[in-house]
Write a protein that holds these residues in place. Structure first.
Motif, short mmCIF file in Angstrom:
data_model
loop_
_atom_site.label_atom_id
_atom_site.label_comp_id
_atom_site.label_asym_id
_atom_site.label_seq_id
_atom_site.Cartn_x
_atom_site.Cartn_y
_atom_site.Cartn_z
N GLU A 52 10.09 4.23 -2.99
CA GLU A 52 9.83 2.96 -3.66
C GLU A 52 10.98 1.96 -3.53
OE1 GLU A 52 8.13 1.25 -7.87
OE2 GLU A 52 7.88 3.38 -7.40
N SER A 104 0.84 -1.22 0.00
CA SER A 104 0.00 0.00 0.00
C SER A 104 0.86 1.25 0.00
CB SER A 104 -0.91 0.01 1.22
OG SER A 104 -1.84 -1.03 1.16
N LEU A 105 1.95 1.22 0.75
CA LEU A 105 2.84 2.38 0.79
C LEU A 105 3.55 2.58 -0.54
CD1 LEU A 105 4.41 1.98 4.34
CD2 LEU A 105 2.67 3.62 3.63
N ASP A 122 2.15 1.55 -3.53
CA ASP A 122 1.11 1.90 -4.50
C ASP A 122 0.51 3.29 -4.28
OD1 ASP A 122 1.49 -0.57 -5.61
OD2 ASP A 122 -0.21 -1.50 -4.58
N GLN A 123 0.56 3.78 -3.06
CA GLN A 123 -0.02 5.08 -2.73
C GLN A 123 1.07 6.01 -2.20
OE1 GLN A 123 -3.61 4.71 -0.38
NE2 GLN A 123 -4.02 2.70 -1.27
N PRO A 124 1.73 6.72 -3.10
CA PRO A 124 2.89 7.54 -2.72
C PRO A 124 2.63 8.52 -1.58
CG PRO A 124 2.65 7.47 -5.10
CD PRO A 124 1.44 6.81 -4.52
N VAL A 125 1.42 9.07 -1.50
CA VAL A 125 1.16 10.05 -0.46
C VAL A 125 1.25 9.41 0.93
CG1 VAL A 125 -1.38 9.84 -0.42
CG2 VAL A 125 -0.29 12.01 0.19
N LEU A 126 0.83 8.15 1.06
CA LEU A 126 0.93 7.46 2.34
C LEU A 126 2.40 7.25 2.72
CD1 LEU A 126 -1.88 4.76 2.13
CD2 LEU A 126 -1.91 6.94 3.35
#
Length: 127
Positions: free
Chosen positions: A91, A35-36, A38-42
């Motif tokens: 990433e 999730s971290l 796939d969702q850069p803002v998180l």
């Protein structure tokens, strides 16, 4: 209570809670890395939080005068480094960390070790 003891108690409680979370929800915790990624803002917000926590610990506590003080300072440096990596190289950093498989026996052993370390820190902070 001295700053070292207060920070050790807080870090100890955090380790205990984190270890229990891994133990109870190993599959969810393992999926969190994806999730971290796939969702850069998180990932970025997590990096900002880790950076702020590590920086704050180091701003008020940078002592190597005993094992407890040294460990608290080390946690500050690790949190700061984690924040830097999550902000600047999210990433690649998370791809490496996600190789730790938390949903198997290793996750159980790791979580029990984290809980035990948290207990030691909490107990030492009360002495």
């Amino acid at each position: 209570m001295a700053v070292t003891q207060i920070l050790a108690a807080l870090i100890g409680l955090y380790f205990i809670c984190g270890g229990i979370a891994i133990l109870r929800d190993r599959k969810v915790m393992a999926g969190m890395m994806e999730s971290l990624i796939d969702q850069p803002v998180l990932g970025y917000l997590g990096g900002v939080m880790a950076f702020a926590i590590g920086g704050t610990i180091l701003a008020v506590h940078s002592l190597w005068t005993g094992w407890l003080a040294g460990f608290v300072t080390l946690v500050g440096w690790v949190a700061l480094a984690e924040g830097v990596l999550l902000i600047a190289a999210r990433e690649p950093f998370l791809r490496i960390v996600s190789k730790l498989k938390l949903d198997n026996r290793f996750g159980t052993i790791l979580s029990l070790g984290i809980i035990a370390l948290g207990g030691v820190l909490l107990a030492a902070s009360l002495l």
